[in-house]
Design a protein around this motif. Sequence first.
Motif, PDB file in Angstrom:
ATOM      1  N   LEU A  10     -96.297 -13.474  18.357  1.00 29.60           N
ATOM      2  CA  LEU A  10     -96.391 -14.515  19.380  1.00 29.60           C
ATOM      3  C   LEU A  10     -95.771 -15.829  18.943  1.00 29.60           C
ATOM      4  O   LEU A  10     -95.502 -16.692  19.787  1.00 29.60           O
ATOM      5  CB  LEU A  10     -97.857 -14.715  19.769  1.00 29.60           C
ATOM      6  CG  LEU A  10     -98.492 -13.495  20.458  1.00 29.60           C
ATOM      7  CD1 LEU A  10     -99.951 -13.774  20.792  1.00 29.60           C
ATOM      8  CD2 LEU A  10     -97.719 -13.112  21.720  1.00 29.60           C
ATOM      9  N   ARG A  13     -92.552 -16.726  20.802  1.00 29.30           N
ATOM     10  CA  ARG A  13     -92.527 -17.150  22.201  1.00 29.30           C
ATOM     11  C   ARG A  13     -92.425 -18.671  22.282  1.00 29.30           C
ATOM     12  O   ARG A  13     -92.966 -19.390  21.438  1.00 29.30           O
ATOM     13  CB  ARG A  13     -93.775 -16.642  22.937  1.00 29.30           C
ATOM     14  CG  ARG A  13     -93.788 -15.129  23.049  1.00 29.30           C
ATOM     15  CD  ARG A  13     -95.008 -14.631  23.806  1.00 29.30           C
ATOM     16  NE  ARG A  13     -94.996 -15.027  25.208  1.00 29.30           N
ATOM     17  CZ  ARG A  13     -94.320 -14.400  26.152  1.00 29.30           C
ATOM     18  NH1 ARG A  13     -93.566 -13.348  25.854  1.00 29.30           N
ATOM     19  NH2 ARG A  13     -94.387 -14.802  27.416  1.00 29.30           N
ATOM     20  N   SER A  18     -93.242 -17.536  29.979  1.00 26.02           N
ATOM     21  CA  SER A  18     -93.680 -16.695  31.095  1.00 26.02           C
ATOM     22  C   SER A  18     -93.290 -17.296  32.439  1.00 26.02           C
ATOM     23  O   SER A  18     -92.855 -16.582  33.358  1.00 26.02           O
ATOM     24  CB  SER A  18     -95.204 -16.508  31.030  1.00 26.02           C
ATOM     25  OG  SER A  18     -95.588 -15.849  29.849  1.00 26.02           O
ATOM     26  N   ALA A  78     -97.300 -19.674  25.831  1.00 26.52           N
ATOM     27  CA  ALA A  78     -97.120 -18.588  26.811  1.00 26.52           C
ATOM     28  C   ALA A  78     -97.664 -17.271  26.275  1.00 26.52           C
ATOM     29  O   ALA A  78     -96.955 -16.264  26.198  1.00 26.52           O
ATOM     30  CB  ALA A  78     -95.642 -18.457  27.183  1.00 26.52           C
ATOM     31  N   VAL A  79     -98.943 -17.267  25.913  1.00 26.81           N
ATOM     32  CA  VAL A  79     -99.567 -16.092  25.295  1.00 26.81           C
ATOM     33  C   VAL A  79    -100.001 -15.112  26.391  1.00 26.81           C
ATOM     34  O   VAL A  79    -100.918 -15.401  27.163  1.00 26.81           O
ATOM     35  CB  VAL A  79    -100.786 -16.509  24.455  1.00 26.81           C
ATOM     36  CG1 VAL A  79    -101.501 -15.281  23.895  1.00 26.81           C
ATOM     37  CG2 VAL A  79    -100.351 -17.447  23.327  1.00 26.81           C
ATOM     38  N   PRO A  80     -99.368 -13.935  26.495  1.00 23.95           N
ATOM     39  CA  PRO A  80     -99.790 -12.952  27.501  1.00 23.95           C
ATOM     40  C   PRO A  80    -101.195 -12.463  27.185  1.00 23.95           C
ATOM     41  O   PRO A  80    -101.532 -12.183  26.036  1.00 23.95           O
ATOM     42  CB  PRO A  80     -98.756 -11.820  27.338  1.00 23.95           C
ATOM     43  CG  PRO A  80     -97.594 -12.453  26.637  1.00 23.95           C
ATOM     44  CD  PRO A  80     -98.189 -13.485  25.733  1.00 23.95           C
ATOM     45  N   TRP A  85     -99.975  -9.853  34.247  1.00 26.57           N
ATOM     46  CA  TRP A  85     -98.960 -10.888  34.046  1.00 26.57           C
ATOM     47  C   TRP A  85     -99.537 -12.209  33.571  1.00 26.57           C
ATOM     48  O   TRP A  85     -98.790 -13.140  33.246  1.00 26.57           O
ATOM     49  CB  TRP A  85     -98.219 -11.131  35.360  1.00 26.57           C
ATOM     50  CG  TRP A  85     -99.156 -11.490  36.486  1.00 26.57           C
ATOM     51  CD1 TRP A  85     -99.723 -10.629  37.379  1.00 26.57           C
ATOM     52  CD2 TRP A  85     -99.660 -12.773  36.820  1.00 26.57           C
ATOM     53  NE1 TRP A  85    -100.552 -11.299  38.240  1.00 26.57           N
ATOM     54  CE2 TRP A  85    -100.530 -12.627  37.928  1.00 26.57           C
ATOM     55  CE3 TRP A  85     -99.458 -14.054  36.301  1.00 26.57           C
ATOM     56  CZ2 TRP A  85    -101.201 -13.691  38.514  1.00 26.57           C
ATOM     57  CZ3 TRP A  85    -100.141 -15.117  36.881  1.00 26.57           C
ATOM     58  CH2 TRP A  85    -100.990 -14.931  37.987  1.00 26.57           C
ATOM     59  N   ASP A  87    -101.072 -15.389  31.538  1.00 23.53           N
ATOM     60  CA  ASP A  87    -100.834 -15.911  30.201  1.00 23.53           C
ATOM     61  C   ASP A  87    -101.628 -17.197  30.004  1.00 23.53           C
ATOM     62  O   ASP A  87    -102.128 -17.790  30.955  1.00 23.53           O
ATOM     63  CB  ASP A  87     -99.341 -16.141  29.945  1.00 23.53           C
ATOM     64  CG  ASP A  87     -98.835 -17.441  30.558  1.00 23.53           C
ATOM     65  OD1 ASP A  87     -99.322 -17.818  31.647  1.00 23.53           O
ATOM     66  OD2 ASP A  87     -97.960 -18.077  29.968  1.00 23.53           O
ATOM     67  N   ASP A  89    -101.161 -20.969  28.574  1.00 23.90           N
ATOM     68  CA  ASP A  89    -100.021 -21.860  28.359  1.00 23.90           C
ATOM     69  C   ASP A  89     -99.815 -22.181  26.885  1.00 23.90           C
ATOM     70  O   ASP A  89     -98.690 -22.105  26.374  1.00 23.90           O
ATOM     71  CB  ASP A  89    -100.206 -23.155  29.147  1.00 23.90           C
ATOM     72  CG  ASP A  89    -100.224 -22.916  30.653  1.00 23.90           C
ATOM     73  OD1 ASP A  89     -99.768 -21.845  31.088  1.00 23.90           O
ATOM     74  OD2 ASP A  89    -100.700 -23.795  31.387  1.00 23.90           O
ATOM     75  N   GLU A 134    -110.494 -19.045  30.950  1.00 23.15           N
ATOM     76  CA  GLU A 134    -109.447 -18.775  29.972  1.00 23.15           C
ATOM     77  C   GLU A 134    -109.983 -18.918  28.547  1.00 23.15           C
ATOM     78  O   GLU A 134    -109.734 -18.067  27.682  1.00 23.15           O
ATOM     79  CB  GLU A 134    -108.312 -19.771  30.215  1.00 23.15           C
ATOM     80  CG  GLU A 134    -107.003 -19.482  29.563  1.00 23.15           C
ATOM     81  CD  GLU A 134    -105.952 -20.424  30.110  1.00 23.15           C
ATOM     82  OE1 GLU A 134    -105.102 -19.975  30.901  1.00 23.15           O
ATOM     83  OE2 GLU A 134    -105.977 -21.619  29.748  1.00 23.15           O
ATOM     84  N   TRP A 210    -104.465  -9.939  22.248  1.00 23.06           N
ATOM     85  CA  TRP A 210    -104.580 -10.551  23.565  1.00 23.06           C
ATOM     86  C   TRP A 210    -104.324  -9.599  24.726  1.00 23.06           C
ATOM     87  O   TRP A 210    -104.915  -9.745  25.787  1.00 23.06           O
ATOM     88  CB  TRP A 210    -103.594 -11.721  23.676  1.00 23.06           C
ATOM     89  CG  TRP A 210    -103.759 -12.755  22.631  1.00 23.06           C
ATOM     90  CD1 TRP A 210    -103.089 -12.834  21.433  1.00 23.06           C
ATOM     91  CD2 TRP A 210    -104.646 -13.864  22.654  1.00 23.06           C
ATOM     92  NE1 TRP A 210    -103.505 -13.925  20.730  1.00 23.06           N
ATOM     93  CE2 TRP A 210    -104.457 -14.583  21.448  1.00 23.06           C
ATOM     94  CE3 TRP A 210    -105.576 -14.350  23.589  1.00 23.06           C
ATOM     95  CZ2 TRP A 210    -105.176 -15.746  21.149  1.00 23.06           C
ATOM     96  CZ3 TRP A 210    -106.287 -15.509  23.293  1.00 23.06           C
ATOM     97  CH2 TRP A 210    -106.087 -16.185  22.080  1.00 23.06           C
ATOM     98  N   HIS A 211    -103.414  -8.679  24.557  1.00 23.99           N
ATOM     99  CA  HIS A 211    -102.928  -7.889  25.687  1.00 23.99           C
ATOM    100  C   HIS A 211    -103.042  -6.396  25.391  1.00 23.99           C
ATOM    101  O   HIS A 211    -102.780  -5.954  24.271  1.00 23.99           O
ATOM    102  CB  HIS A 211    -101.464  -8.247  25.987  1.00 23.99           C
ATOM    103  CG  HIS A 211    -101.053  -7.986  27.398  1.00 23.99           C
ATOM    104  ND1 HIS A 211    -100.739  -6.720  27.867  1.00 23.99           N
ATOM    105  CD2 HIS A 211    -100.911  -8.813  28.462  1.00 23.99           C
ATOM    106  CE1 HIS A 211    -100.411  -6.793  29.143  1.00 23.99           C
ATOM    107  NE2 HIS A 211    -100.500  -8.054  29.529  1.00 23.99           N
TER     108      HIS A 211
END
Length: 273
Positions: A10, A13, A18, A78-80, A85, A87, A89, A134, A210-211
């Motif tokens: 990450l 990024r 995103s 921009a961490v997914p 979709w 993320d 910020d 979040e 995270w994803h």
Amino acid sequence: MSGYPAPAPLTERFAAQSVIEELLAVQALVPPRSLLRRMFGASPLSDASWPWYRGALGEIAVGRILAGLGPEWLVLHAVPVGSGWADIDHVLVGPAGVFTLNTKNHAGQSIWVAGQTLMVSGKKLRHLYNSAHEAARASKLLSTAVGAAVDVTAVVVIVEPARLTIKEKPRQVIVLSDRQLLGFLHRREAALDAEQVQRVAAAAVNARTWHTKPALPGNPDELNTNFAALRRLVDQARRRRVAWVLGVPAVGFLVLATAGPLGAAILHALINR
């Protein structure tokens, strides 16, 4: 799994990645401007792509500010997160703790906050709820990855507001302007020692934290190049509109006003972009 490429760390990024991906996808559907619309400075952005563009500018601005943090901080952009979709910020890990930043570009607008209510120019928005959710999600994911409780502070960063009024501080979320951000982070008391920062940071940079299905390595250079090209077109259009307004407003607007539907469309673009 063996044989499959690993997702990009990450740290690769960049701020607003995103948002820029979505912006360029939406903008690809916008037909090219005619010569006349380019001449009069009609924006290349559509009504659908404009909010994405504005959001990207906000995240980029905050990303520049966060570059002023010292080397003891991990800053991710921009961490997914999740399975779709969505993320985050910006995610910060440092001596002062762990923070999720939700950047909102409300440049030139008045922001009013009281308890669980945040209003932008008199309109109530869900920034506080979304930011609290979040941070809670980030806390759960990081705690699982680290194997110990990780507290996460939710922050809403308002970019260049005309006025930010905090009548009553929210219970779960900190609301700041972009100008207040660095000072706020530097003034925070230490919450994590160096070993704790290292453990949490190691988990945070792993996309699998995270994803559920992290994206494979993309081409950030291409994204940046395409966004820079679009930004040049937007700035060029704005300069042309300013030149028309300051140079020959009476003649120019008379010509447009008598040019039928196309003139009306261009007048709308001149006024609203």
